[in-house]
Design a protein around this motif. Sequence first.
Motif, PDB file in Angstrom:
ATOM      1  N   UNK A   1     -46.403  32.450 -34.562  1.00 40.11           N
ATOM      2  CA  UNK A   1     -45.549  32.180 -33.413  1.00 40.11           C
ATOM      3  C   UNK A   1     -44.736  33.394 -32.997  1.00 40.11           C
ATOM      4  N   UNK A   2     -44.364  34.218 -33.958  1.00 38.92           N
ATOM      5  CA  UNK A   2     -43.592  35.413 -33.647  1.00 38.92           C
ATOM      6  C   UNK A   2     -44.412  36.492 -32.955  1.00 38.92           C
ATOM      7  N   UNK A   3     -45.692  36.552 -33.224  1.00 42.87           N
ATOM      8  CA  UNK A   3     -46.545  37.605 -32.658  1.00 42.87           C
ATOM      9  C   UNK A   3     -46.628  37.541 -31.124  1.00 42.87           C
ATOM     10  N   UNK A   4     -46.959  36.406 -30.482  1.00 41.61           N
ATOM     11  CA  UNK A   4     -47.010  36.420 -29.014  1.00 41.61           C
ATOM     12  C   UNK A   4     -45.639  36.569 -28.361  1.00 41.61           C
ATOM     13  N   UNK A   5     -44.600  36.093 -29.023  1.00 40.22           N
ATOM     14  CA  UNK A   5     -43.260  36.243 -28.464  1.00 40.22           C
ATOM     15  C   UNK A   5     -42.891  37.719 -28.404  1.00 40.22           C
ATOM     16  N   UNK A   6     -43.249  38.478 -29.426  1.00 34.55           N
ATOM     17  CA  UNK A   6     -42.936  39.908 -29.443  1.00 34.55           C
ATOM     18  C   UNK A   6     -43.919  40.716 -28.593  1.00 34.55           C
ATOM     19  N   UNK A   7     -45.148  40.254 -28.463  1.00 31.39           N
ATOM     20  CA  UNK A   7     -46.190  41.050 -27.802  1.00 31.39           C
ATOM     21  C   UNK A   7     -46.171  40.941 -26.279  1.00 31.39           C
ATOM     22  N   UNK A   8     -46.075  39.738 -25.735  1.00 32.57           N
ATOM     23  CA  UNK A   8     -46.261  39.537 -24.301  1.00 32.57           C
ATOM     24  C   UNK A   8     -45.295  40.312 -23.407  1.00 32.57           C
TER      25      UNK A   8
ATOM     26  N   UNK B   1     -36.751  42.347 -22.718  1.00 30.60           N
ATOM     27  CA  UNK B   1     -37.845  42.743 -23.596  1.00 30.60           C
ATOM     28  C   UNK B   1     -37.387  43.030 -25.010  1.00 30.60           C
ATOM     29  N   UNK B   2     -36.215  43.647 -25.161  1.00 34.70           N
ATOM     30  CA  UNK B   2     -35.700  43.930 -26.499  1.00 34.70           C
ATOM     31  C   UNK B   2     -35.342  42.635 -27.224  1.00 34.70           C
ATOM     32  N   UNK B   3     -34.811  41.662 -26.480  1.00 31.08           N
ATOM     33  CA  UNK B   3     -34.480  40.372 -27.093  1.00 31.08           C
ATOM     34  C   UNK B   3     -35.704  39.650 -27.608  1.00 31.08           C
ATOM     35  N   UNK B   4     -36.782  39.694 -26.847  1.00 31.38           N
ATOM     36  CA  UNK B   4     -38.002  39.024 -27.308  1.00 31.38           C
ATOM     37  C   UNK B   4     -38.631  39.776 -28.476  1.00 31.38           C
ATOM     38  N   UNK B   5     -38.493  41.096 -28.502  1.00 29.12           N
ATOM     39  CA  UNK B   5     -38.985  41.845 -29.654  1.00 29.12           C
ATOM     40  C   UNK B   5     -38.201  41.478 -30.906  1.00 29.12           C
ATOM     41  N   UNK B   6     -36.896  41.350 -30.783  1.00 26.69           N
ATOM     42  CA  UNK B   6     -36.066  40.967 -31.932  1.00 26.69           C
ATOM     43  C   UNK B   6     -36.421  39.561 -32.398  1.00 26.69           C
ATOM     44  N   UNK B   7     -36.592  38.627 -31.472  1.00 31.43           N
ATOM     45  CA  UNK B   7     -36.951  37.254 -31.848  1.00 31.43           C
ATOM     46  C   UNK B   7     -38.304  37.228 -32.552  1.00 31.43           C
TER      47      UNK B   7
ATOM     48  N   UNK C   1     -36.485  27.998 -29.973  1.00 28.95           N
ATOM     49  CA  UNK C   1     -35.801  27.437 -28.806  1.00 28.95           C
ATOM     50  C   UNK C   1     -35.158  28.532 -27.953  1.00 28.95           C
ATOM     51  N   UNK C   2     -34.607  29.543 -28.596  1.00 26.20           N
ATOM     52  CA  UNK C   2     -33.993  30.645 -27.849  1.00 26.20           C
ATOM     53  C   UNK C   2     -35.056  31.456 -27.114  1.00 26.20           C
ATOM     54  N   UNK C   3     -36.265  31.481 -27.635  1.00 23.04           N
ATOM     55  CA  UNK C   3     -37.321  32.279 -27.004  1.00 23.04           C
ATOM     56  C   UNK C   3     -37.774  31.714 -25.662  1.00 23.04           C
TER      57      UNK C   3
END
Length: 189
Positions: A38-45, A64-70, A100-102
């Motif tokens: 689940x973390x991989x597409x959140x950080x990648x897209x 973008x930085x927030x999604x990379x951190x998540x 949920x934050x993502x």
Amino acid sequence: MSPESTGQNEHNLTVYRRGFRTWRGNRPFWAGLFTMLGGAPIAYFPYADLHLGNMTLAMSTTAGAGSLIIGVLLITLGLTMWFHSIVRVFAGVAAILLALISIPVANIGGFVIGFLLALIGGALSISWAPGEPAADEADPQDAPLSLDKRQPESGYASEGALHGAAVPQQPAGDHDAASGYDGGTHRAG
């Protein structure tokens, strides 16, 4: 070595597979895997570019930085579930909260794919419980000790019952004053 010995001729892949199965069974393996996936597409897209012929479609957002951190935190929580299963409840709650934050931060949670995988992984982590050792592997030294050191009287459980063996019990409403058995789980003093 003789050809009759069975333990020495096993294929290495079988040995590794059994070792991995044992390792996997002692921790919330699937919870960690789903959380990391689940973390991989959140950080990648947010950093991916889609090329359609001569046109490039950038999916980057202002966060973008927030999604990379998540995404990195979800992958870290998945590894935590694998290697420190004692904190599995904390890791599961944190994974659900990050999923949920993502949704508003990381392109609708990695286009819902990462959100759902992280949510399932967090729920599996919270619900996972370590298994009990098998009865034949249990150490008799670890059995609970009785406060009453007398030998079992009639109506009491046998010595085998103190170590996990099945013992028939009287109905809960019966009371046998002679033996001190009151139908409950306590011994009369």
